[in-house]
Scaffold this active site. Structure first.
Site, PDB file in Angstrom:
ATOM      1  CG  HIS A   1     136.948 144.899  -6.096  1.00 52.38           C
ATOM      2  ND1 HIS A   1     137.056 145.973  -6.807  1.00 52.38           N
ATOM      3  CD2 HIS A   1     137.941 144.315  -5.843  1.00 52.38           C
ATOM      4  CE1 HIS A   1     138.464 146.009  -6.785  1.00 52.38           C
ATOM      5  NE2 HIS A   1     138.951 145.033  -6.395  1.00 52.38           N
TER       6      HIS A   1
ATOM      7  N   GLY B   1     139.240 140.109   1.906  1.00 48.71           N
ATOM      8  CA  GLY B   1     138.589 141.369   1.813  1.00 48.71           C
ATOM      9  C   GLY B   1     138.507 141.838   0.435  1.00 48.71           C
ATOM     10  CE  LYS B   2     142.793 138.763  -2.742  1.00 46.72           C
ATOM     11  NZ  LYS B   2     143.356 137.573  -3.636  1.00 46.72           N
ATOM     12  CB  ILE B   3     134.404 139.787  -3.038  1.00 45.97           C
ATOM     13  CG1 ILE B   3     135.309 139.681  -4.005  1.00 45.97           C
ATOM     14  CG2 ILE B   3     132.893 140.019  -3.405  1.00 45.97           C
ATOM     15  CD1 ILE B   3     135.488 140.346  -5.366  1.00 45.97           C
TER      16      ILE B   3
END
Length: 364
Positions: free
Chosen positions: A275, A303-305
């Site tokens: 994101h 790996g979310k941001i």
């Protein structure tokens, strides 16, 4: 004269507050430090960057926000202004949202009153919010009535389920002469998909379960939710835009929104980075290991941001019932409404994109 690079920040020189001070001026000129400064940074991130025309904004809702009236005061205005494109909420928030849409009342109360006395008088308490026990029974009855309809009798995502519920709530509002009382009915009208990360964890899910005992064929498929939310994020990126998440609270909705990127990258093997923008309002500490308090930098490791976008992240440690109205008012004052993306209507198209990219993946 000390020329340290750490003294290059804006000088603390607030403008005195007067009777003419506007909310925008208050936030921009007097919120100088501590969580006031984080709230200012969050409001500015939301208004200045997250509300760009090319940004798809997801909103997550945790905690008893709709019983406190925040659905009507803040969330509905954000939806109607095109400032929220998709939502993940606890089921409880959507259940209590429905009270307002079907004409039931909640009241301010005193949290010091004995709960034994309240129970004897048929009064239910959410801290300092009081309502009659019949509010629960009436809302249960409403849901049991509508989910018996034929259009509910198949497997579906929570987005489709809530869209159908929103349609019926909107009709009840019309009959009662009510306007803009329900998040679900507003999301229905504006084409904003609403998901819940734990479909069984609320009175709505409990009533769905009760219908199953009576032979009902409605089935909520969480896997469809996982894929549809991932498709929303992938579509935002592949269309040349960005993905932003506004998190009120934390908990399961927070993770469900952020896990869209690991679903895309780790599980489906599709090239992506995370994101682009992250705004969280929370009272949870990071050092206890809970997801609600996990920081944006920790989310980078999953790996979310996108690590290149960490400057586009803000965590404000304050009650959502304080921060959300302020951020909403600030954004509405600073930004013109955006065209509605109506992502609910594009779910099939976005899922086709996800499937086509997954077909090329080595993870198949």
């Amino acid at each position: 004269m000390n020329k340290s690079k750490y003294l290059r920040g804006k000088r603390i020189a607030p403008t005195p507050i007067t009777k003419d001070t506007t909310l925008v001026q208050l936030i921009e000129t007097t919120f100088q430090a501590y969580n006031a400064a984080r709230l200012r940074e969050g409001a500015q991130l939301f208004a200045d960057r997250m509300l760009g025309d090319d940004v798809t904004v997801g909103l997550t809702l945790t905690g008893a926000l709709t019983p406190a009236g925040l659905g009507i005061s803040a969330i509905i205005p954000l939806i109607e202004a095109g400032f929220v494109d998709w939502i993940i909420s606890t089921g409880a928030n959507l259940y209590h949202d429905t009270h307002f849409g079907i004409g039931l009342s909640l009241h301010q109360g005193n949290p010091q009153i004995s709960d034994v006395v309240l129970r004897e008088e048929g009064v239910v308490r959410i801290y300092d919010i009081f309502f009659d026990y019949d509010v629960l029974l009436s809302t249960d009855s409403f849901f049991r009535e509508i989910i018996r309809a034929e259009e509910f009798q198949h497997e579906m995502s929570t987005a489709e389920f809530h869209w159908l519920c929103g349609k019926y709530i909107a009709e009840r509002e019309r009959v009662l002469g009510l306007t803009n009382q329900s998040v679900l009915s507003t999301a229905y009208r504006c084409g904003v998909p609403v998901y819940t990360s734990s479909p069984g964890d609320s009175s709505i899910g409990m009533n769905v379960a009760a219908l199953e005992l009576q032979g009902g064929k409605i089935r909520i498929n969480p896997s469809t939710d996982v894929n549809e939310t991932a498709a929303i994020v992938l579509n935002a990126k592949r269309s040349g835009g960005k993905s932003a998440i506004f998190i009120c609270g934390g908990g399961s909705p927070k993770n469900f929104a952020l896990q869209t990127e690991p679903q895309i990258q780790e599980v489906l093997g599709i090239e992506e980075k995370g994101h682009d923008m992250f705004l969280q309002v929370t009272d949870a500490r990071p050092d206890t290991g809970g997801l609600s308090g996990a920081t944006p930098s920790e989310a980078v490791s999953w790996g979310k941001i996108d690590p290149d976008q960490l400057p586009g992240t803000v965590v404000c440690y304050v009650d959502s019932t304080v921060a959300l109205p302020l951020i909403t008012a600030y954004a509405l004052a600073k930004r013109a409404p955006r065209p509605l993306k109506r992502l609910y209507d594009k779910r099939g198209e976005m899922m086709n994109l996800l499937k086509s990219e997954y077909e090329k993946s080595e993870r198949r």
